[in-house]
Enzyme design. Structure first.
Site, short mmCIF file in Angstrom:
data_model
loop_
_atom_site.label_atom_id
_atom_site.label_comp_id
_atom_site.label_asym_id
_atom_site.label_seq_id
_atom_site.Cartn_x
_atom_site.Cartn_y
_atom_site.Cartn_z
N SER A 56 0.85 -1.38 0.19
CA SER A 56 0.12 -0.09 -0.01
C SER A 56 0.83 1.46 -0.07
O SER A 56 1.89 1.19 0.32
CB SER A 56 -0.98 -0.01 1.27
OG SER A 56 -1.49 1.26 1.41
N TYR A 95 -1.64 -0.64 10.21
CA TYR A 95 -1.78 -1.11 8.97
C TYR A 95 -0.44 -0.42 8.10
O TYR A 95 -0.02 -1.49 7.74
CB TYR A 95 -3.01 -0.50 8.38
CG TYR A 95 -3.27 -0.64 6.97
CD1 TYR A 95 -3.49 -2.14 6.42
CD2 TYR A 95 -3.00 0.12 5.94
CE1 TYR A 95 -3.81 -2.36 5.10
CE2 TYR A 95 -3.15 0.06 4.68
CZ TYR A 95 -3.53 -1.25 4.06
OH TYR A 95 -3.70 -1.67 2.69
P1 NAP Z 1 -10.86 -6.90 0.79
O1 NAP Z 1 -12.07 -6.47 -0.22
O2 NAP Z 1 -11.32 -6.60 2.40
O3 NAP Z 1 -10.51 -8.17 0.77
C1 NAP Z 1 -9.36 -8.77 1.72
C2 NAP Z 1 -9.30 -10.34 1.42
O4 NAP Z 1 -8.52 -10.96 2.46
C3 NAP Z 1 -10.47 -11.13 1.50
O5 NAP Z 1 -10.60 -12.20 0.38
C4 NAP Z 1 -10.50 -11.82 2.84
O6 NAP Z 1 -10.98 -13.01 2.91
C5 NAP Z 1 -9.13 -11.91 3.03
N1 NAP Z 1 -8.62 -12.25 4.20
C6 NAP Z 1 -8.59 -11.13 5.31
N2 NAP Z 1 -8.18 -11.82 6.55
C7 NAP Z 1 -8.08 -13.11 6.22
C8 NAP Z 1 -7.70 -13.98 6.95
N3 NAP Z 1 -7.40 -14.04 8.44
N4 NAP Z 1 -7.40 -15.41 6.52
C9 NAP Z 1 -7.43 -15.68 5.17
N5 NAP Z 1 -8.18 -14.47 4.44
C10 NAP Z 1 -8.14 -13.27 4.81
O7 NAP Z 1 -9.66 -6.04 0.68
P2 NAP Z 1 -9.11 -5.42 -0.60
O8 NAP Z 1 -9.31 -3.88 -0.79
O9 NAP Z 1 -9.42 -6.45 -1.96
O10 NAP Z 1 -7.47 -5.44 -0.22
C11 NAP Z 1 -6.47 -6.50 -1.11
C12 NAP Z 1 -5.14 -5.87 -0.62
O11 NAP Z 1 -5.00 -4.76 -1.26
C13 NAP Z 1 -4.76 -5.74 0.90
O12 NAP Z 1 -3.53 -6.46 1.15
C14 NAP Z 1 -5.01 -4.46 1.07
O13 NAP Z 1 -4.26 -3.96 1.96
C15 NAP Z 1 -4.37 -3.91 -0.17
N6 NAP Z 1 -4.81 -2.54 -0.76
C16 NAP Z 1 -6.18 -2.26 -0.84
C17 NAP Z 1 -6.46 -0.84 -1.43
C18 NAP Z 1 -7.65 -0.54 -1.52
O14 NAP Z 1 -8.01 0.63 -2.01
N7 NAP Z 1 -8.81 -1.58 -2.00
C19 NAP Z 1 -5.47 -0.22 -1.32
C20 NAP Z 1 -3.95 -0.42 -1.18
C21 NAP Z 1 -3.63 -1.79 -0.73
P3 NAP Z 1 -12.02 -13.67 4.04
O15 NAP Z 1 -12.78 -12.57 4.75
O16 NAP Z 1 -12.89 -14.28 3.26
O17 NAP Z 1 -11.03 -14.47 4.69
#
Ligand code: NAP
Length: 250
Positions: free
Chosen positions: A146, A159
């Site tokens: 990030s 985070y």
């Molecule tokens: P999201 O929609 O909340 O999805 C997160 C994923 O991680 C879900 O599939 C969740 O699955 C899984 N996860 C969380 N805790 C877990 C656990 N204990 N065991 C197994 N799986 C787990 O988030 P996202 O926005 O797609 O984020 C994906 C990545 O991108 C992350 O690393 C985030 O930090 C990064 N990121 C996102 C953004 C943004 O704007 N969205 C920006 C910068 C970076 P379950 O809940 O089903 O386990």
């Protein structure tokens, strides 16, 4: 980078594949020909992904797993070794935001959760599959970071610290493998329309943000066989490769 690579015959492990960015990366990698090992806790999300992949003629193996179960991560590496004997692509995408709160008031359980899922489980997954990526002719690892890893942003201490930690971990891992065929890189997806983003910035209009499919389309080419970068960060919003940035000043 926008062209979808040919991933026919490749085996790709994607964490956090039940929704958001990881779901779309899994879908797009399967559409490009990879057999996807999809990891997350939510069985419904994984099954929906599986249905979509199969409907498009692709293949997936679902692994319902809580990444806080660190020994299960070790076992997963063993199962992949027995069944496939190698791994071609790791997408370490799963992450949690944790609590946005002043450092001095953070609850121990919140800090521990964000560090366990974002840092320790990522390291444990790297350790579990590193020998399998070495057995691939062109092992590729994409670790999702990030921009806040390099920003000093009040209340984001948990985070941001976790993302800074996996940035360094990934770069050290890349340096250790600089001479072989593996390519190990970080990606900053940028603001993307997901559940995590809505939790982080609740007042924002989701329609103003790129969809997870749009963000994933820029990340999937990082698995290409002809990729030369390693130990770098691919920044999705600016479409550029950079060396890890130093933290911005206060
Ligand atoms: P999201 O929609 O909340 O999805 C997160 C994923 O991680 C879900 O599939 C969740 O699955 C899984 N996860 C969380 N805790 C877990 C656990 N204990 N065991 C197994 N799986 C787990 O988030 P996202 O926005 O797609 O984020 C994906 C990545 O991108 C992350 O690393 C985030 O930090 C990064 N990121 C996102 C953004 C943004 O704007 N969205 C920006 C910068 C970076 P379950 O809940 O089903 O386990």
């Amino acid at each position: 980078m926008t062209s979808t690579p040919d991933l026919a015959g490749k085996l790709a492990l994607v964490t956090g594949a039940s929704r958001g960015i990881g779901y779309e990366i899994a879908l797009q990698m399967a559409a490009a020909g990879a057999h996807v090992i999809a990891v997350a806790r939510t069985v419904g999300g994984l099954e929906e992904l599986d249905d979509k992949i199969k409907a498009a003629g692709g293949e997936a193996t679902l692994v319902p797993l809580d990444l806080k179960d660190l020994e299960a991560i070790d076992r997963l590496g063993g199962v992949i070794a027995e069944r496939w004997g190698k791994l071609d692509i790791l997408v370490a995408n799963a992450g949690i935001l944790g609590a946005l709160t002043p450092v001095g008031q953070m609850k121990a359980k919140d800090f521990e959760a964000v560090m366990t899922v974002n840092v320790t489980a990522t390291w444990r997954m790297i350790r579990s599959v590193d020998p399998l990526l070495r057995l691939s002719e062109a092992g590729r690892a994409i670790v999702v970071s990030s921009s806040v890893a390099h920003k000093v942003k009040p209340y984001w201490g948990g985070y941001a610290t976790s993302k800074a930690a996996i940035d360094m971990l990934t770069r050290v891992w890349a340096a250790e493998n600089a001479k072989g065929p593996m390519r190990i890189n970080l990606v900053n997806p940028g603001p993307t329309r997901t559940a995590m983003r809505a939790q982080a910035v609740p007042g924002e209009k989701p329609e103003s943000l790129p969809t997870p499919a749009q963000t994933a389309a820029k990340i999937v080419p990082m698995a290409a066989k002809d990729l030369t970068h390693t130990g770098k960060i691919f920044d999705v919003p600016t479409d550029t490769w950079t060396d890890a940035a130093l933290p911005t000043p206060l």
